[in-house]
Motif scaffolding. Structure first.
Motif, PDB file in Angstrom:
ATOM      1  N   SER A   1     -60.586  12.531   3.242  1.00 55.45           N
ATOM      2  CA  SER A   1     -60.029  11.894   3.404  1.00 55.45           C
ATOM      3  C   SER A   1     -61.646  10.820   3.726  1.00 55.45           C
ATOM      4  CB  SER A   1     -58.405  11.233   3.914  1.00 55.45           C
ATOM      5  OG  SER A   1     -58.712  10.154   3.907  1.00 55.45           O
ATOM      6  N   ILE A   2     -61.739   9.432   2.715  1.00 54.89           N
ATOM      7  CA  ILE A   2     -62.966   9.240   2.013  1.00 54.89           C
ATOM      8  C   ILE A   2     -62.373   7.724   1.473  1.00 54.89           C
ATOM      9  CG2 ILE A   2     -63.286   9.386   0.039  1.00 54.89           C
ATOM     10  CD1 ILE A   2     -66.240   9.833   1.329  1.00 54.89           C
ATOM     11  N   GLU A   3     -63.326   6.894   2.498  1.00 54.60           N
ATOM     12  CA  GLU A   3     -62.975   5.746   1.981  1.00 54.60           C
ATOM     13  C   GLU A   3     -63.639   4.957   0.922  1.00 54.60           C
ATOM     14  OE1 GLU A   3     -65.522   0.871   2.957  1.00 54.60           O
ATOM     15  OE2 GLU A   3     -66.423   2.773   3.400  1.00 54.60           O
ATOM     16  N   ASN A   4     -62.758   4.105  -0.175  1.00 49.75           N
ATOM     17  CA  ASN A   4     -62.702   3.915  -2.029  1.00 49.75           C
ATOM     18  C   ASN A   4     -63.690   2.640  -2.253  1.00 49.75           C
ATOM     19  OD1 ASN A   4     -63.127   4.732  -4.334  1.00 49.75           O
ATOM     20  ND2 ASN A   4     -61.256   3.774  -4.705  1.00 49.75           N
ATOM     21  N   ILE A   5     -64.724   2.830  -2.666  1.00 48.29           N
ATOM     22  CA  ILE A   5     -65.851   2.042  -2.385  1.00 48.29           C
ATOM     23  C   ILE A   5     -66.416   2.066  -4.595  1.00 48.29           C
ATOM     24  CG2 ILE A   5     -68.690   1.654  -2.313  1.00 48.29           C
ATOM     25  CD1 ILE A   5     -68.174   2.956  -0.380  1.00 48.29           C
ATOM     26  N   LYS A   6     -65.541   1.149  -5.149  1.00 51.30           N
ATOM     27  CA  LYS A   6     -65.377   0.603  -6.224  1.00 51.30           C
ATOM     28  C   LYS A   6     -66.451   0.363  -6.549  1.00 51.30           C
ATOM     29  CE  LYS A   6     -61.132  -1.582  -6.124  1.00 51.30           C
ATOM     30  NZ  LYS A   6     -59.920  -3.005  -6.064  1.00 51.30           N
ATOM     31  N   ASN A   7     -66.496   0.953  -7.720  1.00 50.94           N
ATOM     32  CA  ASN A   7     -67.836   0.874  -8.975  1.00 50.94           C
ATOM     33  C   ASN A   7     -69.068   2.116  -8.619  1.00 50.94           C
ATOM     34  OD1 ASN A   7     -66.573  -1.066 -10.426  1.00 50.94           O
ATOM     35  ND2 ASN A   7     -67.329  -2.733  -9.131  1.00 50.94           N
ATOM     36  N   ASP A   8     -68.531   2.330  -7.297  1.00 48.07           N
ATOM     37  CA  ASP A   8     -69.835   3.197  -7.235  1.00 48.07           C
ATOM     38  C   ASP A   8     -68.856   4.990  -7.134  1.00 48.07           C
ATOM     39  OD1 ASP A   8     -72.047   4.791  -5.553  1.00 48.07           O
ATOM     40  OD2 ASP A   8     -71.798   4.012  -3.450  1.00 48.07           O
ATOM     41  N   THR A   9     -70.307   5.743  -7.397  1.00 47.74           N
ATOM     42  CA  THR A   9     -70.232   6.907  -8.049  1.00 47.74           C
ATOM     43  C   THR A   9     -69.041   7.811  -7.125  1.00 47.74           C
ATOM     44  OG1 THR A   9     -71.378   6.339  -9.491  1.00 47.74           O
ATOM     45  CG2 THR A   9     -71.091   8.987  -9.091  1.00 47.74           C
ATOM     46  N   LEU A  10     -68.091   8.979  -6.810  1.00 47.61           N
ATOM     47  CA  LEU A  10     -68.653   9.719  -5.777  1.00 47.61           C
ATOM     48  C   LEU A  10     -69.063  11.347  -5.888  1.00 47.61           C
ATOM     49  CD1 LEU A  10     -67.275  10.540  -2.687  1.00 47.61           C
ATOM     50  CD2 LEU A  10     -65.416  11.438  -3.941  1.00 47.61           C
ATOM     51  N   ILE A  11     -69.749  10.963  -5.123  1.00 50.10           N
ATOM     52  CA  ILE A  11     -71.231  13.394  -5.617  1.00 50.10           C
ATOM     53  C   ILE A  11     -70.503  13.794  -4.496  1.00 50.10           C
ATOM     54  CG2 ILE A  11     -72.848  14.159  -5.554  1.00 50.10           C
ATOM     55  CD1 ILE A  11     -74.393  10.916  -5.703  1.00 50.10           C
ATOM     56  N   VAL A  12     -69.561  15.067  -5.220  1.00 50.07           N
ATOM     57  CA  VAL A  12     -68.790  16.010  -4.540  1.00 50.07           C
ATOM     58  C   VAL A  12     -70.343  17.747  -4.768  1.00 50.07           C
ATOM     59  CG1 VAL A  12     -66.695  17.461  -4.287  1.00 50.07           C
ATOM     60  CG2 VAL A  12     -66.792  15.067  -5.514  1.00 50.07           C
ATOM     61  N   SER A  13     -70.275  18.244  -3.624  1.00 50.46           N
ATOM     62  CA  SER A  13     -71.305  19.405  -3.825  1.00 50.46           C
ATOM     63  C   SER A  13     -70.994  20.313  -3.152  1.00 50.46           C
ATOM     64  CB  SER A  13     -72.687  18.937  -3.208  1.00 50.46           C
ATOM     65  OG  SER A  13     -72.774  18.152  -2.257  1.00 50.46           O
TER      66      SER A  13
ATOM     67  N   PHE B   1     -66.455   9.082 -11.182  1.00 54.56           N
ATOM     68  CA  PHE B   1     -66.490   7.681 -11.937  1.00 54.56           C
ATOM     69  C   PHE B   1     -65.553   6.692 -11.190  1.00 54.56           C
ATOM     70  CE2 PHE B   1     -69.477   9.666 -14.028  1.00 54.56           C
ATOM     71  CZ  PHE B   1     -70.609   9.475 -13.568  1.00 54.56           C
ATOM     72  N   ALA B   2     -65.874   5.237 -10.864  1.00 56.24           N
ATOM     73  CA  ALA B   2     -64.052   4.316 -10.792  1.00 56.24           C
ATOM     74  C   ALA B   2     -63.430   5.014 -10.696  1.00 56.24           C
ATOM     75  CB  ALA B   2     -64.211   3.262 -12.425  1.00 56.24           C
ATOM     76  N   ILE B   3     -63.477   5.034  -9.240  1.00 53.21           N
ATOM     77  CA  ILE B   3     -61.677   5.802  -8.488  1.00 53.21           C
ATOM     78  C   ILE B   3     -61.408   4.543  -8.668  1.00 53.21           C
ATOM     79  CG2 ILE B   3     -61.225   8.062  -7.045  1.00 53.21           C
ATOM     80  CD1 ILE B   3     -63.471   8.579  -6.932  1.00 53.21           C
ATOM     81  N   ASN B   4     -60.150   5.501  -8.870  1.00 55.56           N
ATOM     82  CA  ASN B   4     -58.430   4.222  -8.594  1.00 55.56           C
ATOM     83  C   ASN B   4     -58.145   4.611  -7.089  1.00 55.56           C
ATOM     84  OD1 ASN B   4     -58.165   3.089 -11.319  1.00 55.56           O
ATOM     85  ND2 ASN B   4     -56.664   5.071 -11.579  1.00 55.56           N
TER      86      ASN B   4
END
Lengths: 270, 763
Positions: free
Chosen positions: B56-68, B78-81
């Motif tokens: 569970s993570i805070e959503n930051i608009k217009n940023d890119t979430l990197i999963v590794s 990108f641009a997650i609702n």
């Protein structure tokens, strides 16, 4: 690098305890058991040999010319060194009696050794016999329990007329080391019931049943020693090490113990 | 308790952040990826997936979430609702044709001192005894962890006893993790997803043992495709099948291993004397996606050993039949419900069962007698436990995770149940048992995991209880860390642990005769206080060095009283019940030392190793005349190294090297004679564990050759045939016509050079 230095400076742990580096081996050993039934009192005082060393058995270093005393209350018995048996000896002319405490003192120059033991009370032993079938006899040993501080060892063997030693088998419990936890019936303790069967060629057999009473210290010592003697390499790995206890005070190791004994022989016919 | 509930209530009042949550899984198998990293490109906020792949993570608009995740292709979202639930599937990284790119999961944790993590691939990549891929043997190659005696699967962690390790398989306790008298462990590597060991800085959710926690997680089973894999080795074979029950919704896993020692021995036996030995394991797991928020797991393990000896001795036209049997068996089961309660709160409810049983039987039949006679004995030891666990995982704020939960365990001890029977004389029949004991114990805990800039922490409190002795004990768990420049991390930690059961054990080896008993008023529960400090540095995401220091005080550690013969071999008193309090004595123990480890996790050459400088000391009133002594597992210097080199894409060379100071043993220091007969010698034991065994060292080599459908593993254990000490025996030899006695201590050794080959397949 400075962080590593910081780390090590924080890691200045030291133990609250220290282990003694080397403990000197005792110089001598003392060994002897006394009993009212023995006509001779013998105490051995021998050098202790370190492991990994050749031991010249011809010149086994018995301690000679020491003063050895056995003390009962205000009575003292002198033991003298016997050059044939290499032990300190004295005849037992009713000096060792049941239910009595004894002290052993050994002195030679700087060496001063002492030990105490207690001769347990004597007891009455009975053996009931029963024929199980044509060739098998059953024995049931009973004795009167004296107190909670006395412990008993039971041993039996069978000798047949054709010079063949037979096996006496205790049906339950093995019957070699018994404590005083056994059931009591009218002040008699019933040992495990045992039996033997005649060997085919034999017509007569003699059983010798002995029951020995010990104080707790002597009982534990001999029981542990039997455990050590009977241990196979396999079971040595299975069980914890047994460190035999010594009751000798001074620069020596060994054991000074006491017992009382009853023995009965019974003849059987096939 | 009120305060804890208040804190939990405050933390549960979620608001503030738009949150995204979900699960990270392997695309091909649907298997949850534990410890995958999720990080925003332009912000320092990052989280790791929990033990069930949830995040569970805070959503930051217009940023890119990197999963590794190591071994997988990085994924960018990108641009997650807002408040979106995600099921993130990662693809396995494929190797390029011309070069070998290897990156392993880091074994030694940066942020959690004393934690070591091994993946399935890392366990399988090590050359081990007889080619058996064994989890416990793999852990024994790590700094601070050692085998107690040669070849044994018993662990000593930072000087602790083998009974001080909590071994969990999918949350169930495994009480005796040994096969073949300790030479192999119960953990078949195939169904293991990952295993973690904690040597210190224990998270508050773990407790119940004094020195370590080993948490083994089984694979969940492939929800997408059927897979079969296995191996044929010199002494055993393995087979694992996994696949979907209903595609993407449920899966199963079934894995078995069995030795063929009994079949191999059979031709060498005659019909009148038969000895056979076998061991086997069966792991099974099922997992069901009940709905988007609930997932149900059912896992099961059983493993057993059987030693059987049968003799048929002719008696006229018939036979006297003599049979001896020794067997022991572990069984565990876990039913677990994983629930997503909200965007930030996950719940795990488990019902856990564990059973350990040891049985020894002797039976003699005399069918030629009238009437036929049967006599013999049965000895049983039994331990069962049932646990109920409830764990919550709350992602409270961008950099704060709170875990809390409760567990309760009911244990049923039946340590020693003895029966003697004789059909010819019913008066002799008797039963004699040590008293059974039922105990309850449990704990509630709360754990805060967080970070602020370069500072991070994992602090918690566990309250354990043991109603049998009216005990409630607080167990603080504190860990602080700081990330310094140049990728240097320093940490400090303190943990308090309590243990409410004891092991009556005879040697370092894991033998079936080891018996668990509950703490009593006289055999008090054990407790430990563990302090630790660490510093680590990463070099270019490839090399890492770590230095750790620890100090562990133990109260209530156990040793045998002198002269105890609890097996009763050759003694009549094996038939008498005795009080456990008479067998063990309690004392104190001090364990301290330094561990230095190095790891290379990237490139053709990957390796890990370390050097440990350690002390392990005990003091018991009833042992060694009250003087302090070194524990059996005390080894001053330990040097370990394990490396793998990928020669080509198909061929990998591997090696292990291990050096340690000899352990402390109790052997006779001298001898004396009780009379004038030369055979009347007696041993002199001057000190307890006062003898130091010769140094232990060993080199193992391995070669793995990949084929189209599998791989060949060639390995050589103890390459230069070092005769490492297992025990020492006194040998007295009289020579020169009875004039001289040579009394020597002889080294006994067990495992010589052992080459092995095994074939592994997968399709």
């Amino acid at each position: 690098m400075r962080f590593l230095l910081l780390f090590f400076s924080l890691c200045c742990f030291s133990s609250c305890v220290s282990v003694e580096k080397e403990i000197a081996l005792p110089s001598h050993s003392v060994y002897g058991f006394i009993s009212p039934s023995d006509t001779l009192i013998s105490i051995y005082v021998v050098k202790v040999y370190p492991r990994n060393q050749e031991i010249y058995l011809d010149s086994k270093q018995h301690l000679k010319d020491a003063k050895v005393y056995l003390i009962k209350g205000s009575d003292t018995l002198n033991l003298a060194f016997n050059l044939t048996s290499n032990s300190y000896e004295a005849a037992n002319k009713n000096f060792v009696t049941e239910n009595t405490a004894y002290q052993l003192l050994i002195q030679k120059e700087e060496l001063f050794l002492s030990a105490q033991t207690f001769v347990p009370p004597s007891f009455e032993m009975k053996i009931d016999t029963l024929r199980r079938d044509n060739s098998t006899y059953e024995l049931r040993v009973k004795w009167n329990k004296k107190n909670n501080e006395t412990f008993y060892k039971l041993g039996t063997n069978v000798e047949f007329d054709v010079r063949y030693w037979g096996e006496f088998k205790w049906d339950s419990g093995g019957g070699f080391w018994e404590t005083n936890d056994l059931n009591q019936h009218q002040n008699l303790i019933t040992s495990p019931i045992g039996s033997f069967a005649f060997v085919p060629q034999s017509t007569v057999a003699t059983t010798t049943t002995s029951l020995t009473a010990y104080n707790k210290e002597s009982f534990d010592y001999l029981k542990n020693q039997e455990l050590l003697d009977n241990r196979t390499e396999f079971f040595e790995r299975l069980e914890p090490p047994i460190l035999q206890k010594s009751n000798i005070n001074g620069d020596a190791v060994g054991f000074f113990g006491a017992f009382t004994k009853s023995e009965m022989k019974i003849n059987f016919k096939k | 308790m009120k305060h804890i509930l208040l804190i939990l209530f405050i933390l549960s009042s979620e608001k503030i952040y738009a949150q995204i949550f979900g699960r990270v899984v392997d695309e091909a198998s649907g298997e949850a990826l534990v410890g995958a990293n999720l990080k925003w490109k332009n912000k320092s906020t990052s989280v790791f997936t929990n033990a069930y792949g949830l995040f569970s993570i805070e959503n930051i608009k217009n940023d890119t979430l990197i999963v590794s995740f190591i071994g997988y292709k990085e994924q960018k979202l990108f641009a997650i609702n807002e408040s979106q639930k995600l099921n993130i599937q990662l693809q396995t990284q494929t190797l390029t044709l011309n070069e070998v790119e290897i990156k392993n999961t880091q074994i030694f944790s940066d942020v959690h001192p004393g934690k070591i993590k091994l993946s399935n691939a890392q366990i399988k990549g090590l050359p081990l005894l007889l080619g058996e891929k064994d989890l416990i043997k793999a852990f024994q190659l790590m700094p601070g962890i050692q085998e107690i005696s040669e070849g044994s699967s018993s662990l000593s962690v930072r000087g602790g006893g083998k009974d001080q390790n909590l071994i969990l398989l999918d949350e169930s306790t495994v009480y005796n993790p040994n096969h073949l008298f300790g030479f192999f462990s119960t953990f078949n590597a195939d169904p293991i997803q990952q295993a973690e060991i904690y040597k210190g800085a224990f998270p508050a959710q773990y407790g119940g043992r004094l020195s370590s926690v080993i948490d083994v997680k089984m694979k969940e089973g492939n929800t997408e495709n059927f897979e079969v894999e296995g191996g044929i080795g010199l002494i055993s074979s393995r087979l694992m099948v996994q696949g979907p029950l209903q595609k993407s919704k449920s899966s199963f896993l079934l894995s078995g291993r069995r030795t063929y020692a009994d079949w191999l021995m059979k031709p060498f036996m005659n019909s009148r004397e038969q000895t056979s030995y076998n061991f086997g394991d069966l792991n099974a797991k099922m997992n069901f996606y009940l709905n988007p928020n609930n997932r149900l797991f059912l896992s099961f393990y059983t493993g057993s050993d059987l030693l059987l000896q049968e003799n048929n001795i002719p008696r006229g036209n018939s036979f006297l039949k003599d049979m001896t049997q020794l067997s022991w068996k572990n069984a565990t089961g876990t039913l677990r419900l994983n629930t997503v309660l909200s965007k930030k709160l996950f719940q795990n409810a488990s019902l856990v069962y564990s059973n350990y049983n040891m049985m020894y039987k002797e039976n003699t039949e005399q069918p030629y007698k009238t009437p036929p006679v049967k006599l013999g004995m049965n000895l049983n030891s039994h331990l069962q436990d049932y646990s109920l666990k409830l764990d919550y995982d709350y992602f409270a704020a961008p950099n704060l995770q709170v875990k809390w939960g409760a567990m309760h365990t009911f244990r049923k001890f039946d340590p020693r149940d003895f029966e003697y029977y004789n059909t010819s004389n019913s008066e002799d029949n008797f039963k004699n048992s040590s008293p059974e004991a039922n105990t309850n114990d449990g704990a509630v805990y709360v754990n805060f995991i967080g970070k602020r800039n370069s500072f991070f922490y994992e602090n918690g409190l566990r309250l354990s209880y043991f109603p049998s002795l009216n005990l409630i004990k607080p167990e603080p768990r504190i860990m602080f860390g700081y990330k310094l420049p140049h990728e240097i991390t320093v940490t400090g930690s303190y943990s308090k642990m309590n243990q409410y059961l004891h092991l009556v054990s005879n040697t370092g080896n894991g033998l079936p005769t080891d018996i668990w008993i509950p703490a009593t008023a006289s055999l008090k529960p054990g407790s430990s206080d563990i302090l630790g400090m660490s510093a680590s540095k990463n070099f270019k995401d490839e090399w890492k060095i770590t230095a750790e220091a620890y100090y562990k005080w133990i109260k209530g550690s156990n040793e045998y009283k002198n002269g105890v013969n609890f097996l009763g071999v050759g003694q009549s008193n094996n038939l008498q019940a005795f009080n456990w309090d008479d067998v063990l004595t309690q004392g104190k123990s001090w364990n301290y030392g330094y561990e230095f480890s190095i790891e290379k996790s990237k490139g053709r050459f990957t390796a890990f190793g370390g050097y440990t400088l350690a002390w392990s000391i005990s003091k018991f009133d009833e042992i060694n005349n009250g003087r302090a002594f070194y524990n059996r597992q005390d080894r001053r210097h330990i040097l370990e190294f394990s490396g793998r080199y990928a020669l080509t894409k198909k061929l990998t060379f591997s090696s292990n090297f291990n050096f340690s100071t000899g352990n402390a043993l109790t052997v006779p220091d001298g001898l004396y004679f009780t009379n004038d007969i030369y055979t009347s010698e007696r041993d002199v034991y001057n000190s307890y564990n006062g003898f130091r065994a010769e140094n232990y060292h060993r080199l193992d080599l391995g070669l793995n050759l990949k084929t189209k459908r599998g791989s060949w593993d060639f390995s050589v254990y103890n390459v230069y045939n070092r005769k490492n000490p297992y025990s020492y025996q006194v040998k007295n030899q009289i020579q020169q016509n009875g004039k001289v006695m040579n009394s020597t201590l002889n080294r006994q050794w067990l495992l010589p050079i052992i080459p092995s080959v095994s074939y592994n397949f997968k399709f």
